[in-house]
Design a protein around this motif. Structure first.
Motif, PDB file in Angstrom:
ATOM      1  N   THR A  50       5.458   6.930  -3.583  1.00  0.00           N
ATOM      2  CA  THR A  50       4.241   6.602  -3.821  1.00  0.00           C
ATOM      3  C   THR A  50       3.742   6.919  -5.111  1.00  0.00           C
ATOM      4  OG1 THR A  50       3.612   7.178  -1.675  1.00  0.00           O
ATOM      5  CG2 THR A  50       1.782   6.920  -2.939  1.00  0.00           C
ATOM      6  N   ASP A  75      -0.344   7.379   0.541  1.00  0.00           N
ATOM      7  CA  ASP A  75      -1.598   7.248   0.568  1.00  0.00           C
ATOM      8  C   ASP A  75      -1.999   5.648   0.083  1.00  0.00           C
ATOM      9  OD1 ASP A  75      -4.292   6.883  -0.652  1.00  0.00           O
ATOM     10  OD2 ASP A  75      -4.299   9.081  -1.364  1.00  0.00           O
ATOM     11  N   SER A  76      -2.660   4.866   1.110  1.00  0.00           N
ATOM     12  CA  SER A  76      -2.787   3.657   0.787  1.00  0.00           C
ATOM     13  C   SER A  76      -3.722   3.170  -0.050  1.00  0.00           C
ATOM     14  CB  SER A  76      -3.587   3.044   2.167  1.00  0.00           C
ATOM     15  OG  SER A  76      -4.713   3.276   2.346  1.00  0.00           O
ATOM     16  N   THR A  77      -4.281   4.130  -0.856  1.00  0.00           N
ATOM     17  CA  THR A  77      -5.037   3.799  -2.116  1.00  0.00           C
ATOM     18  C   THR A  77      -3.949   3.728  -3.574  1.00  0.00           C
ATOM     19  OG1 THR A  77      -5.720   6.077  -2.697  1.00  0.00           O
ATOM     20  CG2 THR A  77      -7.280   4.658  -1.252  1.00  0.00           C
ATOM     21  N   PRO A 101       0.963  -0.987  -0.022  1.00  0.00           N
ATOM     22  CA  PRO A 101       0.132  -0.035  -0.103  1.00  0.00           C
ATOM     23  C   PRO A 101       0.912   1.279  -0.142  1.00  0.00           C
ATOM     24  CG  PRO A 101      -0.954  -1.674   1.688  1.00  0.00           C
ATOM     25  CD  PRO A 101       0.247  -1.984   1.094  1.00  0.00           C
ATOM     26  N   ARG A 157       8.176   9.417   1.955  1.00  0.00           N
ATOM     27  CA  ARG A 157       6.849   8.657   1.848  1.00  0.00           C
ATOM     28  C   ARG A 157       6.165   9.128   0.410  1.00  0.00           C
ATOM     29  NH1 ARG A 157       7.028   8.600   7.365  1.00  0.00           N
ATOM     30  NH2 ARG A 157       5.709  10.373   7.566  1.00  0.00           N
ATOM     31  N   LEU A 170       2.827   4.526   0.665  1.00  0.00           N
ATOM     32  CA  LEU A 170       3.402   4.897   2.283  1.00  0.00           C
ATOM     33  C   LEU A 170       2.757   6.158   2.251  1.00  0.00           C
ATOM     34  CD1 LEU A 170       7.201   3.642   1.510  1.00  0.00           C
ATOM     35  CD2 LEU A 170       5.249   2.589   2.753  1.00  0.00           C
ATOM     36  N   THR A 182       0.217   3.046  -4.437  1.00  0.00           N
ATOM     37  CA  THR A 182       1.026   1.803  -4.455  1.00  0.00           C
ATOM     38  C   THR A 182       2.506   2.463  -4.162  1.00  0.00           C
ATOM     39  OG1 THR A 182      -0.216   0.318  -5.904  1.00  0.00           O
ATOM     40  CG2 THR A 182       1.804  -0.291  -5.520  1.00  0.00           C
TER      41      THR A 182
END
Length: 464
Positions: free
Chosen positions: A459, A421-423, A417, A455, A419, A425
């Protein structure tokens, strides 16, 4: 020819790392009665241009979406139809969902950018479901020695006819919006001026019956902005400009779209360059005429797309289009904190660069099972299929697969997920599991991640 495997609606969202299905907002074209939703999915029609022409094609392209913001090109982003008459190409395709649920596709009769080519005709197709396009023809709109640009259409219930609105030069000497009326898109009424504010205008897009008012957005060519007008009747000459202009540089080709799950309206626009970029604005009060920009993280246009239109689909039509035409065999990776930039290779070095660019295939990747661990993923280049993205001294580069243990491990990553924003990758290195793919100075590398900036740099969105 073998029919491509049909991705399910959930599968496509998963590949594109889009918002979870339960959170997507169904959108509908405002051109329907009172802007009502007619389906949970959408189709976009467009043609393609890229900076050096490598991705340029003046045929009809289609893409589909579940949320109206993230798009899946069909047929590998190749045309599904190409005109055989007139200029032999098209611009500005428009998909109309007709009163009976079938479709008409209209387009400008023009191939390329020879603006001196003046066609009195537009291209027309009929289609039951956009899996096949039939009845191709050119439809003559006027007898003037000028063009018929960017046709759009809507149902005028008071007349019991469809209005075809397009840009042409009238006796005024500047572009105005003209209109012809039809019931079958085979014969039309005489042309008449639909909207002439006294300066050059093109590209009308409509939202009808919203709070008892009809809205139209158009391009003010004198200022290169998108502007709104409104009318209580839809009658030619009844439109009055009212809104605050919006633009991102020179902007054209407005598309009005409404969320059916909220009171949010979206206005899309295409930057006026040979290789345009789509931008979007939003409002919860169409009558106010004021708009705020939509975060670019929320939407992604089909690669190389120009001057699109959007029409609603049913869920079945969405599934059938994917089954018939197929989803792309490749993906693009969008940066989270620089959403105008995509992962690409340049001189075989991995980096993120602003869209658009050529070769556009530098940013297309086949996400294959990890070379060292099939539960992971490796990034195979589309335009250099023998090469994979791997790290070397922590920097990412595109190298040939030499089959060594060192290479396959360097070229294998694990999806986690996002780092930031979990939606989205992130990608963890297989053989350096404390390091993740990130960009630094726009160059790609694998680094440990500890700060908020780290992070965000690490992402990405997997999409098309």
């Amino acid at each position: 020819m073998t029919t491509p495997r049909r991705p399910s609606r959930r599968h496509v969202l998963g590949m594109a790392a889009a918002v979870p299905l339960a959170l997507t907002a169904d959108l509908a074209l405002g051109a329907g009665p009172a802007g009502a939703a007619t389906g949970p999915a959408f189709v976009m029609a467009y043609f393609t241009e890229s900076p050096d022409g490598l991705g340029t094609d003046y045929g009809l392209h289609l893409a589909v979406s579940l949320d109206g913001l993230e798009w899946t090109p069909l047929n590998q982003n190749k045309p599904v139809a190409t005109p055989t008459q007139g200029a032999g190409g098209l611009r500005d395709p428009f998909v109309l969902r007709k009163q009976d649920g079938t479709f008409a596709v209209l387009a400008t009769d023009l191939k390329g950018t020879d603006w001196s080519y003046n066609s009195q005709y537009i291209h027309v197709w009929d289609s039951a479901d956009l899996r096949s396009l039939t009845g191709y023809r050119r439809l003559k709109l006027h007898g003037m020695t000028t063009h018929s640009w960017a046709p759009e259409a809507f149902w005028d219930a008071a007349r019991g006819q469809y209005a075809i609105v397009y840009s042409s030069v009238n006796a005024s000497g500047h572009n105005v919006l003209m209109v012809n009326y039809t019931t079958d898109f085979r014969t039309v009424s005489a042309p008449q001026v639909f909207f002439d504010p006294g300066y050059d205008v093109i590209d009308g897009s409509f939202a009808l019956g919203v709070g008892g008012t009809n809205y139209m957005y158009f391009k003010d060519s004198s200022k290169q902005t998108l502007v709104g007008a409104r009318s209580a009747t839809l009658a030619p000459g009844s439109w009055q400009r009212f809104s605050t202009p919006v633009a991102h540089g020179g902007t054209e080709a407005p598309i009005l779209v409404k969320s059916s799950s909220s009171n949010t309206w979206y206005l899309w626009g295409d930057t006026y360059t040979p290789n345009g970029v789509f931008y979007a604005w939003q409002t919860t009060d169409l009558a106010s005429g004021t708009w705020t920009p939509v975060d670019q993280r929320r939407y992604t246009q089909p690669v190389n797309s120009k001057h699109g239109s959007i029409a609603p689909l049913t869920g079945t039509q969405y599934d059938n289009l994917l089954a018939h035409w197929g989803a792309p065999a490749w993906n693009r990776l969008k940066s989270y904190n620089h959403p105008d930039r995509y992962v690409r290779h340049a001189d075989f070095a991995g980096r993120i660069d602003p869209y658009p660019f050529d070769p556009y295939t530098d940013a297309q990747w086949k996400l294959v099972p990890g070379l060292a661990d099939a539960s992971g993923v490796s990034f195979q280049s589309v335009n250099y299929p023998g090469r994979y993205l791997r790290h070397y001294s922590y920097a990412l580069r595109l190298d040939p697969n030499d089959g060594t243990s060192a290479f396959v491990q360097d070229a294998t990553f694990h999806k986690v997920p996002g780092l930031a924003d979990s939606t989205w990758t992130s990608f963890r290195s297989h053989n350096h599991p404390t390091r993740y793919i990130r960009h630094s100075g726009y160059a790609l590398r694998i680094d440990p991640v500890s700060t908020a900036t780290d992070r965000a740099d690490a992402t990405f969105r997997i999409g098309y």
